[in-house]
Design a protein around this motif. Sequence first.
Motif, short mmCIF file in Angstrom:
data_model
loop_
_atom_site.label_atom_id
_atom_site.label_comp_id
_atom_site.label_asym_id
_atom_site.label_seq_id
_atom_site.Cartn_x
_atom_site.Cartn_y
_atom_site.Cartn_z
N THR A 55 0.87 -1.28 0.02
CA THR A 55 -0.07 0.14 -0.05
C THR A 55 0.86 1.34 -0.08
O THR A 55 1.83 1.34 0.66
CB THR A 55 -0.81 -0.06 1.18
OG1 THR A 55 -1.72 -1.17 1.26
CG2 THR A 55 -2.05 1.20 1.14
N LEU A 56 0.59 2.22 -0.89
CA LEU A 56 1.17 3.40 -0.86
C LEU A 56 0.26 4.56 -0.09
O LEU A 56 -0.81 4.60 -0.34
CB LEU A 56 1.49 3.89 -2.39
CG LEU A 56 1.91 5.22 -2.74
CD1 LEU A 56 3.28 5.57 -2.30
CD2 LEU A 56 1.77 5.47 -4.07
N ILE A 75 -3.77 2.18 -2.70
CA ILE A 75 -3.59 3.58 -2.70
C ILE A 75 -4.24 4.37 -1.64
O ILE A 75 -5.66 4.09 -1.72
CB ILE A 75 -4.01 4.14 -3.99
CG1 ILE A 75 -3.04 3.70 -5.23
CG2 ILE A 75 -3.59 5.75 -4.09
CD1 ILE A 75 -1.59 4.17 -5.26
N VAL A 76 -3.44 5.08 -0.61
CA VAL A 76 -4.51 5.93 0.18
C VAL A 76 -3.99 7.35 0.34
O VAL A 76 -2.85 7.69 0.56
CB VAL A 76 -4.07 5.17 1.79
CG1 VAL A 76 -4.72 6.05 2.68
CG2 VAL A 76 -4.59 4.01 1.84
N ALA A 97 -9.09 3.41 2.23
CA ALA A 97 -9.83 4.44 2.67
C ALA A 97 -9.13 5.80 2.88
O ALA A 97 -7.99 5.61 3.79
CB ALA A 97 -10.58 4.14 3.88
N GLY A 98 -8.88 6.51 1.95
CA GLY A 98 -8.23 7.97 2.16
C GLY A 98 -9.08 8.90 3.05
O GLY A 98 -10.14 9.03 2.46
N ALA A 99 -8.23 9.82 3.70
CA ALA A 99 -8.91 10.66 4.44
C ALA A 99 -9.51 12.03 3.64
O ALA A 99 -10.72 12.49 3.87
CB ALA A 99 -8.10 11.07 5.57
N GLY A 120 -10.92 4.50 -1.99
CA GLY A 120 -11.92 5.25 -1.28
C GLY A 120 -11.35 6.50 -0.97
O GLY A 120 -10.03 6.53 -0.70
N MET A 121 -12.19 7.66 -1.20
CA MET A 121 -11.61 9.07 -0.99
C MET A 121 -12.79 9.84 -0.31
O MET A 121 -13.62 9.40 -0.26
CB MET A 121 -11.43 9.79 -2.57
CG MET A 121 -10.58 9.05 -3.31
SD MET A 121 -10.42 9.77 -4.93
CE MET A 121 -9.60 11.29 -4.68
N GLY A 122 -12.26 10.71 0.53
CA GLY A 122 -13.12 11.61 1.23
C GLY A 122 -13.72 10.96 2.32
O GLY A 122 -15.00 11.31 2.61
#
Length: 393
Positions: A55-56, A75-76, A97-99, A120-122
Amino acid sequence: LTANQSVDDITISGGTLAQVAKNLTVGGDVTITSGSITRTSGTFAGGVVTADGTTLTLSSNPTFSGAFTASYSGIVLSGATFNGTATITKTGTSDDAGAGGNAFNSTTTITNNGSSGYLGMGWSSADTFSGDVTFTNTSTGTTYVARLVGAVFNGNIIVNNTSTGTINFGYTWATPSTVASNKTISVGGSGFSGGTLDLTQMVYNNTATLTLELTGTAILSSSKGTIFAGNVNFTAPGIKLYNTTFNGTATITKNGASSDILDGADVFNSTAIITNSGTGYLLIAGAETYNGNVTFVKSGSGAIYSGWGAYTDTFAGDLTVTNTVGTVTFGSYGTIAGFSKATGTQVLTTNGSTIPKLTHSGAGTLQLASTLTVNNTLTNSAGTFDLNGQTLV
């Protein structure tokens, strides 16, 4: 790294970059396609970039001055700034899950082509897209754009889907995403032939006509407070609507084999033309508000159900049924067709379709243009009910 470093460009395609509390500043392009990045307290281009081979992760506000290219299993994205083009591809099956809180200041391309898993984004902060952005799904998983917090789109949105996954704009009743008044949504060169395009909690401010045509087995969905400022022309094998407001003319065509339920509570503030030319049914659950004229067109073998359950559909304009195959089914399980125009005349043309429960409560005139069959109750509590030489059964 044994000391702080500044470089023009950097490519990481294998092995391990160990920062060990040292800072790395990149003035140009960054490409990360494989390998690992480890750190203790050092920074990468102003923030933190780590990669464990799987995971990057971008966090703590890294800034990328030039082009950024990443193709990684997971990808996060959390709090990064991309001042050049950003090309980001998820290749694995993890759920990422990206913040959010990312700023994309140029052209952006985001692709989910893992065999499964979501990108995931947002999750907690809004992402901002100042340039055009392309979302492409070749996965059975989901690309969540603005999962819990709405995004800001100041550029055009392009979508492609060649698999069975979903591209989802908004998921819950959260802060809505906004699209600038001079920008649009379109289908890209790869097409949208499978899965679902889900426009949830979006305020689409462009008053020019929005045309979206999906093919194959794809479903076009809009729900949870989405608002379209202008005319829309939607065509897809599957259609799903819930709590969507259309402020311009809405031309909506289902042409596929899936059986689709529109959960209701939609508001049509201008003309609505709803067509089923497919083989699967189109079920409009109820509590719909039609403030302009509405036409139901049944030109395929699939059924149209208008109303399903103990609701009232409100018709403030003309209601017309155009059916070359069969009839439209109104009022299943108790739905009332309520006509409410305050002044003037609204015209009802059923062309053989039966309305079980009909109420006319507007102070204007409800005028028949064809035989009307009501097999339960008809109530005229205000205004005039004009048979106009037609037969009431």
